[in-house]
Design a protein around this motif. Structure first.
Motif, short mmCIF file in Angstrom:
data_model
loop_
_atom_site.label_atom_id
_atom_site.label_comp_id
_atom_site.label_asym_id
_atom_site.label_seq_id
_atom_site.Cartn_x
_atom_site.Cartn_y
_atom_site.Cartn_z
N LEU A 150 0.83 -1.20 0.00
CA LEU A 150 0.00 0.00 0.00
C LEU A 150 0.87 1.25 0.00
N ALA A 151 0.37 2.33 -0.59
CA ALA A 151 1.11 3.59 -0.64
C ALA A 151 1.39 4.12 0.76
N ARG A 152 0.53 3.82 1.72
CA ARG A 152 0.71 4.34 3.07
C ARG A 152 1.79 3.61 3.86
N ARG A 153 2.55 2.79 3.18
CA ARG A 153 3.62 2.05 3.86
C ARG A 153 4.79 2.93 4.26
N TRP A 154 4.89 4.14 3.68
CA TRP A 154 6.04 5.00 3.93
C TRP A 154 5.93 5.74 5.25
N ARG A 155 7.05 5.81 5.95
CA ARG A 155 7.19 6.57 7.21
C ARG A 155 8.34 7.54 7.01
N LEU A 156 8.10 8.82 7.28
CA LEU A 156 9.11 9.86 7.16
C LEU A 156 9.54 10.28 8.55
N GLU A 157 10.85 10.35 8.76
CA GLU A 157 11.40 10.79 10.04
C GLU A 157 12.41 11.91 9.78
N VAL A 158 12.50 12.83 10.73
CA VAL A 158 13.43 13.95 10.66
C VAL A 158 14.38 13.86 11.85
N GLY A 197 1.07 12.95 10.63
CA GLY A 197 -0.04 13.45 9.84
C GLY A 197 0.11 13.36 8.34
N ILE A 198 1.03 12.55 7.83
CA ILE A 198 1.24 12.48 6.38
C ILE A 198 0.01 11.87 5.71
N THR A 199 -0.46 12.55 4.65
CA THR A 199 -1.61 12.07 3.87
C THR A 199 -1.21 11.66 2.46
N GLU A 200 -0.08 12.17 1.98
CA GLU A 200 0.45 11.79 0.66
C GLU A 200 1.97 11.79 0.74
N PHE A 201 2.59 10.84 0.02
CA PHE A 201 4.05 10.73 0.04
C PHE A 201 4.51 10.18 -1.30
N GLU A 202 5.46 10.87 -1.92
CA GLU A 202 6.06 10.42 -3.18
C GLU A 202 7.55 10.74 -3.14
N ARG A 231 15.02 10.70 6.82
CA ARG A 231 15.06 9.31 6.35
C ARG A 231 13.62 8.86 6.20
N TYR A 232 13.43 7.92 5.29
CA TYR A 232 12.10 7.34 5.12
C TYR A 232 12.26 5.86 4.84
N MET A 233 11.25 5.12 5.29
CA MET A 233 11.35 3.66 5.23
C MET A 233 9.97 3.04 5.16
N ASP A 234 9.98 1.77 4.79
CA ASP A 234 8.75 0.98 4.82
C ASP A 234 8.38 0.76 6.28
#
Length: 156
Positions: A9-17, A32-37, A105-108
């Motif tokens: 699923l597209a929502r598999r991405w997690r963004l961290e700072v 709160g991410i709703t879209e990620f590309e 960084r971003y990951m599954d």
């Protein structure tokens, strides 16, 4: 190993700072991410010579990357502070030099092997909307240096 049969699923991405330093990182979720590309486009230059017997040859000479994330703006229940991660991104947008870089960084999020890390320059774009809409911001991180594949920190 079993044969993969499920669709990711597209929502598999997690963004961290990184809210810490390069020496002592403090990775925190961008909530709160709703879209990620993301994309990482290579630059190919034609390197064809007479030696190729008429077949075109190309050489990768550079690469650039970008992450685009849209998120719902989060604040405290008493409406006195925004998410510290959102604020780090927003204040970096207005900064110059090294302070304009955001280490991310971003990951599954399910622990599958796909994960990346790099520094990006943020472009902060509030999305506006009608009175019934949520407060959303779209941020485009333009890569500043390499995007490095890493071991997924969420891997089992």
């Amino acid at each position: 190993m079993s044969t993969p049969t499920e669709t990711a699923l597209a929502r598999r991405w997690r963004l961290e700072v990184n809210m810490g330093t390069a020496e002592v990182p403090d990775w925190q979720l961008c909530p709160g991410i709703t879209e990620f590309e993301w994309s990482a486009e290579p630059n190919h230059e034609n390197s064809t010579s007479y030696d190729s017997d008429g077949w075109a040859e190309n050489t990768k000479t550079a690469q650039e990357w970008e992450v685009v994330a849209t998120f719902n703006r989060k604040h405290t229940p008493d409406q006195t502070a925004y998410s510290p991660v959102h604020e780090k991104i927003r204040t970096a947008f207005f900064a110059y030099g090294e302070d304009h870089n955001v280490h991310l960084r971003y990951m599954d999020r399910n622990g599958l092997p796909e994960a990346y890390e790099g520094k990006g320059l943020p472009n902060w774009e509030p999305q506006g909307g009608e009175y019934t809409d949520l407060d959303q911001v779209q941020v485009t991180f333009t890569g500043n240096g390499p995007l490095t594949p890493i071991t997924n920190p969420l891997a089992p």
